[in-house]
Design an enzyme around this catalytic site. Structure first.
Site, short mmCIF file in Angstrom:
data_model
loop_
_atom_site.label_atom_id
_atom_site.label_comp_id
_atom_site.label_asym_id
_atom_site.label_seq_id
_atom_site.Cartn_x
_atom_site.Cartn_y
_atom_site.Cartn_z
N GLU A 159 0.85 -1.19 0.00
CA GLU A 159 0.00 0.00 0.00
C GLU A 159 0.88 1.23 0.00
OE1 GLU A 159 -3.41 0.26 -0.12
OE2 GLU A 159 -2.72 2.32 -0.39
N CYS A 274 6.41 5.96 8.63
CA CYS A 274 6.88 5.13 7.51
C CYS A 274 8.31 5.42 7.08
CB CYS A 274 5.94 5.30 6.32
SG CYS A 274 4.32 4.59 6.62
C1 UDX Z 1 4.86 8.02 3.12
C2 UDX Z 1 4.81 7.76 1.60
O1 UDX Z 1 4.70 9.01 0.90
C3 UDX Z 1 3.63 6.85 1.26
O2 UDX Z 1 3.62 6.56 -0.13
C4 UDX Z 1 3.77 5.56 2.08
O3 UDX Z 1 2.69 4.71 1.83
C5 UDX Z 1 3.87 5.86 3.55
O4 UDX Z 1 4.94 6.79 3.80
P1 UDX Z 1 3.54 9.60 4.80
O5 UDX Z 1 4.34 8.99 5.90
O6 UDX Z 1 2.06 9.79 4.99
O7 UDX Z 1 3.68 8.74 3.45
O8 UDX Z 1 4.17 11.04 4.53
P2 UDX Z 1 4.76 11.84 3.31
O9 UDX Z 1 3.74 12.72 2.72
O10 UDX Z 1 5.52 10.96 2.40
O11 UDX Z 1 5.81 12.79 4.10
C6 UDX Z 1 6.85 12.20 4.88
C7 UDX Z 1 7.66 13.26 5.58
O12 UDX Z 1 8.48 13.95 4.64
C8 UDX Z 1 6.89 14.33 6.33
O13 UDX Z 1 7.50 14.53 7.59
C9 UDX Z 1 7.03 15.57 5.47
O14 UDX Z 1 6.97 16.76 6.22
C10 UDX Z 1 8.41 15.35 4.88
N1 UDX Z 1 8.63 16.03 3.59
C11 UDX Z 1 7.87 15.69 2.50
C12 UDX Z 1 9.63 17.00 3.48
O15 UDX Z 1 10.35 17.30 4.47
N2 UDX Z 1 9.84 17.59 2.27
C13 UDX Z 1 9.11 17.29 1.17
O16 UDX Z 1 9.37 17.87 0.10
C14 UDX Z 1 8.09 16.32 1.28
#
Ligand code: UDX
Length: 450
Positions: A159, A274
């Protein structure tokens, strides 16, 4: 052989084992698509909430979808695995968090769920694992499934949903990946899943692969995203010493569609349930497989990411002086990202905790995550609004880029603080506007005048 030789023509009966983030959304989405779904959840508090249409976490649109599908009679929740005996397709959606004090994934919940599921499996059933697992897990589970019930089949169906966009990611995914072992039984099981997912795969590919590839796609995707974020954060450090602007650099890089602008936002770095644990578990599994060298770079990805937190704390100390005892600091944001109440491995909360340990009087606010943050970090002070957090503060730290914080009006907000100092650790404010309103504005990776 009594298993379904052809895809079910009518409503499928599905069980979803484990109704946390992934399972609750998956169960509601499958019910919304018209299937009969039995969600099995052992945590009594979570179960009670779900049964009453209340998600155990904040996810835009999920409460409404739960209410609608519960009312339709197509969705139900229970703690009793026996109810899953009515289903012919079973999704395993339990968490695989990081083991305490160890980089490996903790498979305890997966083990328990699988053992319980084996007690109700019947010939012809399809079991689809959705949990994120170390590569090599699925073939071992497939063997145990066959030993318990030779005519049931395991598939692996990772997923990719993001918190805050979980419904859209589930209903309109970029791709659906399904892994299987070769053979006629897998072909029949794949046909069942293809039929189930037909409404959501009209506009996206359904990619059929072997078990190992299916398991790897998930961790490889998260490793790539983490690398992209740490790359731009490394560039941010370079921009600072070279006098460049990392936001403009990211924009310019992003126009190259081989690179793309997404996940190039420099700042406080990544957290959540994650990315951090997946890259650590991935490195650990590679080491077990005798292939640690190809993934050594992920160690640096992790280290760059964690250094962002130290950097922000260091910047505050440079600003206010080392003696932080009793100094009031407003922290805007506790969730690991906006539109979520998840504080797992939250960079914002980590910074707030460090400053608290240095003696600062830290006041944290967050539109959704105060309750969960309080459970994890009870020693911090929590307030309901940015204005309350800012009252008499000597510095304001914007650590999670919620819309509520991005839209603060600098002049009015300035009336609450003791000193107009703001550190925009997510590069999400209009620095010029804040400076114009008399604020000393700092950010990461952009050489701006103070
Ligand atoms: C992630 C994956 O994107 C998703 O596909 C997987 O199923 C689960 O893990 P998620 O943990 O919900 O999803 O968060 P995501 O939107 O990926 O962001 C992860 C982290 O990266 C956040 O702390 C966010 O603030 C940070 N981030 C994201 C940045 O620091 N810079 C960015 O440009 C993007």
């Amino acid at each position: 052989m009594t298993g379904p030789a052809a895809p079910p023509a009518e409503q499928a009966v599905v069980s979803v084992i484990g109704c946390g983030y992934l399972g609750a959304v998956h169960a509601a989405a499958l019910a919304k698509l018209g299937n009969l779904v039995i969600g099995v959840e052992t945590d009594p508090e979570r179960l009670m909430g779900l049964a009453n249409g209340k998600a155990p976490f904040f996810e835009p649109g999920l409460d409404e979808m739960l209410a609608e599908t519960l009312a339709s009679g197509r969705l139900s929740f229970t703690a009793d695995i026996a109810a899953a005996a009515d289903a012919t397709i079973h999704f395993i959606c339990v968490g695989t968090p990081q083991t305490a004090g160890h980089p490996a994934a903790d498979l305890t919940y997966l083990e328990a769920a699988f053992e319980r599921l084996l007690t109700v499996i019947k010939p012809g059933d399809v079991v689809a694992g959705k949990s994120t697992v170390p590569v090599g897990t699925a073939p071992e589970l497939a063997e145990r499934l066959t030993a318990a019930c030779p005519e049931a089949t395991l598939l692996w169906n990772p997923e990719f949903l993001r918190e805050g966009h979980a419904i859209d990611d589930t209903m309109r995914p970029d791709r659906v990946v399904v892994g299987s072992a070769p053979g006629a039984a897998a072909d029949r099981a794949l046909a069942v899943l293809r039929e189930l997912y037909a409404p959501i795969t009209a506009d996206c590919p359904l990619i059929e692969v072997d078990f190992a590839t299916a398991e790897l796609v998930k961790v490889a995707a998260n490793a790539f995203l983490a690398t992209k974020i740490s790359f731009i954060n490394a560039m941010a450090d370079l921009c600072e010493v070279a006098g460049a602007d990392v936001v403009k650099l990211a924009d310019a890089l992003g126009h190259d569609d081989r690179i793309g602008r997404k996940f190039l936002n420099a700042g406080l770095g990544f957290g959540g349930g994650c990315l951090p644990k997946d890259i650590r578990a991935f490195m650990h599994r590679a080491m077990e497989l005798g292939a640690d060298q190809p993934l050594l770079f992920l160690r640096e990805v992790d280290a760059i990411n964690l250094r962002r937190r130290d950097k922000v704390v260091r910047m505050v100390r440079e600003w206010l002086g080392d003696a932080l005892v009793g100094r009031r600091i407003a922290v805007l944001g506790a969730a690991f990202k906006p539109d979520s109440d998840d504080i797992r491995d939250s960079p914002a909360l980590a910074v707030a905790e460090s400053l608290h340990l240095l003696g600062a009087d830290v006041r944290v606010t967050d539109p959704r995550a105060i309750e969960s943050a309080r459970k994890q970090s009870p020693a911090l002070s929590y307030v309901a609004s940015p204005q309350e957090a800012a009252e008499d503060a000597e510095a304001v730290l914007l650590l999670t880029e919620w819309a509520e914080f991005r839209e603060l009006e600098p002049s009015r907000f300035g009336e609450f603080v003791a000193s107009r100092r703001i550190l925009d650790a997510r590069n999400c404010l209009d620095g010029a506007a804040w400076r114009k309103a008399g604020w000393e504005y700092r950010c990461l990776g952009r050489a701006v005048e103070g």
